[in-house]
Design a protein around this motif. Structure first.
Motif, PDB file in Angstrom:
ATOM      1  N   LEU A   1       0.813  -1.218   0.000  1.00  0.00           N
ATOM      2  CA  LEU A   1       0.000   0.000   0.000  1.00  0.00           C
ATOM      3  C   LEU A   1       0.847   1.270   0.000  1.00  0.00           C
ATOM      4  O   LEU A   1       0.602   2.174  -0.816  1.00  0.00           O
ATOM      5  CB  LEU A   1      -0.971  -0.021   1.190  1.00  0.00           C
ATOM      6  N   PRO A   2       1.849   1.402   0.874  1.00  0.00           N
ATOM      7  CA  PRO A   2       2.680   2.614   0.820  1.00  0.00           C
ATOM      8  C   PRO A   2       3.402   2.765  -0.519  1.00  0.00           C
ATOM      9  O   PRO A   2       3.547   3.885  -1.026  1.00  0.00           O
ATOM     10  CB  PRO A   2       3.687   2.407   1.966  1.00  0.00           C
ATOM     11  N   VAL A   3       3.853   1.641  -1.096  1.00  0.00           N
ATOM     12  CA  VAL A   3       4.536   1.699  -2.395  1.00  0.00           C
ATOM     13  C   VAL A   3       3.564   2.171  -3.480  1.00  0.00           C
ATOM     14  O   VAL A   3       3.929   2.968  -4.354  1.00  0.00           O
ATOM     15  CB  VAL A   3       5.118   0.323  -2.773  1.00  0.00           C
ATOM     16  N   ILE A   4       2.339   1.685  -3.432  1.00  0.00           N
ATOM     17  CA  ILE A   4       1.331   2.098  -4.409  1.00  0.00           C
ATOM     18  C   ILE A   4       1.056   3.597  -4.306  1.00  0.00           C
ATOM     19  O   ILE A   4       0.921   4.298  -5.323  1.00  0.00           O
ATOM     20  CB  ILE A   4       0.031   1.281  -4.210  1.00  0.00           C
ATOM     21  N   LEU A   5       1.005   4.116  -3.082  1.00  0.00           N
ATOM     22  CA  LEU A   5       0.775   5.553  -2.891  1.00  0.00           C
ATOM     23  C   LEU A   5       1.925   6.367  -3.479  1.00  0.00           C
ATOM     24  O   LEU A   5       1.698   7.385  -4.147  1.00  0.00           O
ATOM     25  CB  LEU A   5       0.610   5.864  -1.402  1.00  0.00           C
ATOM     26  N   ILE A   6       3.147   5.921  -3.254  1.00  0.00           N
ATOM     27  CA  ILE A   6       4.310   6.629  -3.813  1.00  0.00           C
ATOM     28  C   ILE A   6       4.321   6.520  -5.334  1.00  0.00           C
ATOM     29  O   ILE A   6       4.584   7.496  -6.050  1.00  0.00           O
ATOM     30  CB  ILE A   6       5.612   6.070  -3.216  1.00  0.00           C
ATOM     31  N   THR A   7       4.000   5.315  -5.859  1.00  0.00           N
ATOM     32  CA  THR A   7       3.962   5.117  -7.313  1.00  0.00           C
ATOM     33  C   THR A   7       2.881   5.981  -7.953  1.00  0.00           C
ATOM     34  O   THR A   7       3.090   6.546  -9.041  1.00  0.00           O
ATOM     35  CB  THR A   7       3.700   3.631  -7.644  1.00  0.00           C
ATOM     36  N   ALA A   8       1.732   6.099  -7.296  1.00  0.00           N
ATOM     37  CA  ALA A   8       0.658   6.961  -7.805  1.00  0.00           C
ATOM     38  C   ALA A   8       1.110   8.416  -7.839  1.00  0.00           C
ATOM     39  O   ALA A   8       0.780   9.163  -8.774  1.00  0.00           O
ATOM     40  CB  ALA A   8      -0.584   6.810  -6.927  1.00  0.00           C
ATOM     41  N   ALA A   9       1.883   8.829  -6.829  1.00  0.00           N
ATOM     42  CA  ALA A   9       2.410  10.197  -6.815  1.00  0.00           C
ATOM     43  C   ALA A   9       3.370  10.415  -7.980  1.00  0.00           C
ATOM     44  O   ALA A   9       3.369  11.480  -8.612  1.00  0.00           O
ATOM     45  CB  ALA A   9       3.107  10.472  -5.486  1.00  0.00           C
ATOM     46  N   VAL A  10       4.197   9.409  -8.269  1.00  0.00           N
ATOM     47  CA  VAL A  10       5.126   9.490  -9.413  1.00  0.00           C
ATOM     48  C   VAL A  10       4.345   9.660 -10.716  1.00  0.00           C
ATOM     49  O   VAL A  10       4.665  10.528 -11.539  1.00  0.00           O
ATOM     50  CB  VAL A  10       6.011   8.227  -9.483  1.00  0.00           C
ATOM     51  N   LEU A  11       3.312   8.829 -10.904  1.00  0.00           N
ATOM     52  CA  LEU A  11       2.519   8.900 -12.128  1.00  0.00           C
ATOM     53  C   LEU A  11       1.816  10.252 -12.246  1.00  0.00           C
ATOM     54  O   LEU A  11       1.838  10.890 -13.314  1.00  0.00           O
ATOM     55  CB  LEU A  11       1.486   7.770 -12.148  1.00  0.00           C
ATOM     56  N   ALA A  12       1.191  10.705 -11.148  1.00  0.00           N
ATOM     57  CA  ALA A  12       0.478  11.988 -11.178  1.00  0.00           C
ATOM     58  C   ALA A  12       1.424  13.134 -11.481  1.00  0.00           C
ATOM     59  O   ALA A  12       1.125  14.023 -12.299  1.00  0.00           O
ATOM     60  CB  ALA A  12      -0.224  12.211  -9.841  1.00  0.00           C
ATOM     61  N   ASN A  13       2.599  13.141 -10.844  1.00  0.00           N
ATOM     62  CA  ASN A  13       3.578  14.205 -11.084  1.00  0.00           C
ATOM     63  C   ASN A  13       4.010  14.239 -12.542  1.00  0.00           C
ATOM     64  O   ASN A  13       4.207  15.315 -13.121  1.00  0.00           O
ATOM     65  CB  ASN A  13       4.804  14.007 -10.189  1.00  0.00           C
ATOM     66  N   ASN A  14       4.147  13.053 -13.139  1.00  0.00           N
ATOM     67  CA  ASN A  14       4.632  13.006 -14.520  1.00  0.00           C
ATOM     68  C   ASN A  14       3.527  13.215 -15.549  1.00  0.00           C
ATOM     69  O   ASN A  14       3.806  13.344 -16.738  1.00  0.00           O
ATOM     70  CB  ASN A  14       5.347  11.682 -14.757  1.00  0.00           C
ATOM     71  N   LEU A  15       2.299  13.239 -15.100  1.00  0.00           N
ATOM     72  CA  LEU A  15       1.192  13.602 -15.988  1.00  0.00           C
ATOM     73  C   LEU A  15       0.969  15.109 -16.019  1.00  0.00           C
ATOM     74  O   LEU A  15       0.307  15.625 -16.920  1.00  0.00           O
ATOM     75  CB  LEU A  15      -0.098  12.894 -15.556  1.00  0.00           C
ATOM     76  N   ILE A  16       1.520  15.829 -15.020  1.00  0.00           N
ATOM     77  CA  ILE A  16       1.316  17.281 -14.986  1.00  0.00           C
ATOM     78  C   ILE A  16       2.624  18.059 -14.924  1.00  0.00           C
ATOM     79  O   ILE A  16       2.611  19.296 -14.945  1.00  0.00           O
ATOM     80  CB  ILE A  16       0.436  17.698 -13.790  1.00  0.00           C
ATOM     81  N   SER A  17       3.753  17.354 -14.848  1.00  0.00           N
ATOM     82  CA  SER A  17       5.017  18.061 -14.699  1.00  0.00           C
ATOM     83  C   SER A  17       6.171  17.146 -15.089  1.00  0.00           C
ATOM     84  O   SER A  17       5.998  16.174 -15.808  1.00  0.00           O
ATOM     85  CB  SER A  17       5.164  18.555 -13.249  1.00  0.00           C
ATOM     86  N   ASN A  18       7.360  17.441 -14.580  1.00  0.00           N
ATOM     87  CA  ASN A  18       8.606  16.708 -14.747  1.00  0.00           C
ATOM     88  C   ASN A  18       9.209  16.920 -16.135  1.00  0.00           C
ATOM     89  O   ASN A  18       8.711  16.447 -17.146  1.00  0.00           O
ATOM     90  CB  ASN A  18       8.447  15.215 -14.467  1.00  0.00           C
ATOM     91  N   ARG A  19      10.318  17.613 -16.140  1.00  0.00           N
ATOM     92  CA  ARG A  19      10.990  18.046 -17.365  1.00  0.00           C
ATOM     93  C   ARG A  19      11.420  16.895 -18.263  1.00  0.00           C
ATOM     94  O   ARG A  19      11.263  16.955 -19.488  1.00  0.00           O
ATOM     95  CB  ARG A  19      12.209  18.880 -16.949  1.00  0.00           C
TER      96      ARG A  19
END
Length: 468
Positions: free
Chosen positions: A408-426
């Protein structure tokens, strides 16, 4: 006997080097003024991995025994990494080095994590602890900088952060909270465990709020709900623990609100020193509840302009040309695209939003990895990325079914990675260090299971009573 002691020493050295590396790599994400300790930790880890590899070669190399899901995940990541590297090689050495020096450090960290998790030298709970402590350390540094020693790390007046990219700083705090949640999930149900996690959660929440990161504020809402659900479920048969946790949540929520209000009041006294372009926290967070305000001036407006420009480029310059459509125009092409559009004034919407074109030269990107992949690597890279995230999702679901407390904690971090890269990240998610940590943890959960922590009585049987 001496040989066995030597092996034990090498194993412990590798585990310590991995923890040291992970801490400083994540700390450096939020606070780049980290006194060259990330570079030192990378050298130590490289030396430890080299020594481990040499000893493995002497003993006889063996391929890791992985399940089908883990192999698919490894192949998908490798294929995407290869395609991305080829795209950046097309763009020349400068851009390739700018991205792949960061990717190289991430791969080194991932290799160390993989070696330790596969051999049982480290367990998920220990990795969560390092992620947790790195965020707390960053928050403490920001606090000390603002009120005590004044290191002048904070480039803002109204926000509390240790770097210009306050969203990245806040992401480290958010992932630290997920790491703390993982430690709590993997620990025995004791008052001390709950109090420690709640205190750290309140601290991290306040510090994330004071950063002014709207995306992290939005992410905290569903994550808080997940925590409350598991808090109730885990303590349902222990009324005293549940009651104490409920009181703790209420008190710490009040403390968080009071701390945020105190910072807002402080902001009034320093208003004269703030640059005209910087808005207060209350003004920034108004756009979270009022989308219309954000559309007038804010993240939504800038991203809409960037996304529309990218889509127009794909429609006009990619669809008619077979090579560009399938293989793109090389790594970093989206950055060049926005520089050209601003310099030529060819996109009126983009020019209106980013009026001072010279100020943004070399700093704009597509702010969405799907658009970036299409522009830089065409349909081939785009489909590779979509497939990869599909495999990651399937692996995460399987890991959750096997050991939800670790997953569960890994999924939350992975979801944050995906969300960040859908709206940002150079440079996309390969540039994101949390991406590699998440992947390795998912594989570790799938392959190692939870035998190590069953022995210590940390785990509960499925969703029920403690084992052992």
């Amino acid at each position: 006997m001496a040989q066995r002691k030597g092996k034990i020493f090498m194993d412990r050295l590798l585990a310590a080097a991995v923890c040291f590396q992970l801490f400083w790599v994540l700390f450096d994400l939020a606070c780049p003024q980290s006194l060259f300790l990330p570079e030192l930790s990378s050298l130590l880890l490289a030396a430890a991995l080299t020594a481990k590899a040499v000893s493995a070669l002497v003993a006889g190399p063996k391929l890791p025994k992985l399940g089908a899901t883990s192999w698919w995940l490894a192949l998908s990541v490798s294929a995407y990494l290869l395609i991305d590297a080829l795209c950046f090689l097309r763009s020349g050495g400068a851009l390739f080095w700018e991205k792949y020096r960061v990717v190289g450090v991430s791969l080194l960290t991932a290799a160390g994590l993989a070696a330790c998790l596969m051999k049982g030298l480290l367990h998920p709970k220990q990795i969560f602890s390092v992620i947790w402590f790195s965020g707390i350390a960053v928050g403490i540094v920001a606090l000390v900088d603002s009120f005590l020693l004044n290191f002048t790390l904070n480039p803002y007046t109204y926000r509390m952060t240790t770097r210009i990219d306050y969203n990245m700083y806040a992401t480290v705090l958010f992932c630290a909270g997920c790491g703390g949640f993982g430690v709590w999930l993997k620990s025995r149900r004791r008052m001390a465990d709950q109090l420690l996690f709640l205190l750290s959660a309140a601290f991290l929440w306040v510090m994330a709020y004071l950063s002014g990161s709207r995306r992290i504020l939005l992410a905290l809402l569903p994550v808080s709900l997940v925590f409350v659900v598991f808090l109730i479920r885990d303590n349902a048969k222990k009324p005293q623990l549940l009651a104490s946790a409920a009181v703790g949540v209420i008190l710490l929520s009040l403390f968080s609100a009071a701390a945020a209000a105190a910072w807002e009041n402080r902001s009034v006294t320093v208003q004269e020193n703030a640059p005209p372009s910087e808005t207060s926290l209350s003004q920034r967070y108004e756009t979270v509840t009022s989308p219309a305000a954000d559309n007038e001036s804010g993240a939504l407006k800038t991203r809409t302009a960037l996304w529309r420009a990218a889509l127009r480029e794909i429609y006009t310059a990619y669809l008619p040309h077979t090579a560009a459509f399938w293989f793109g125009k090389g790594g970093g092409w989206d950055i060049r695209l926005y520089d050209r559009l601003l310099a030529e004034g060819a996109d009126s919407e983009l020019s209106a939003v980013f009026a001072d074109g010279e100020k943004y030269a070399g700093k704009l990107s597509a702010h969405n990895f799907l658009l970036t992949d299409m522009l830089c690597g065409g349909v081939v890279k785009l489909l590779s990325g979509v497939v990869l995230w599909g495999v990651i999702s399937a692996a995460a679901v399987k890991a959750f079914k096997k050991d939800y407390r670790s997953a569960l904690p890994v999924i939350l971090i992975t979801a944050a990675v995906l969300a960040n890269n859908l709206i940002s990240n150079r440079y996309g998610f390969l540039y994101d260090k949390y991406f590699y940590v998440s992947i390795i943890l998912i594989v570790g959960i799938l392959e190692r299971g939870t035998a190590d922590e069953r022995q210590n009585g940390y785990l509960h049987n499925d969703l029920g009573a403690p084992e052992g």
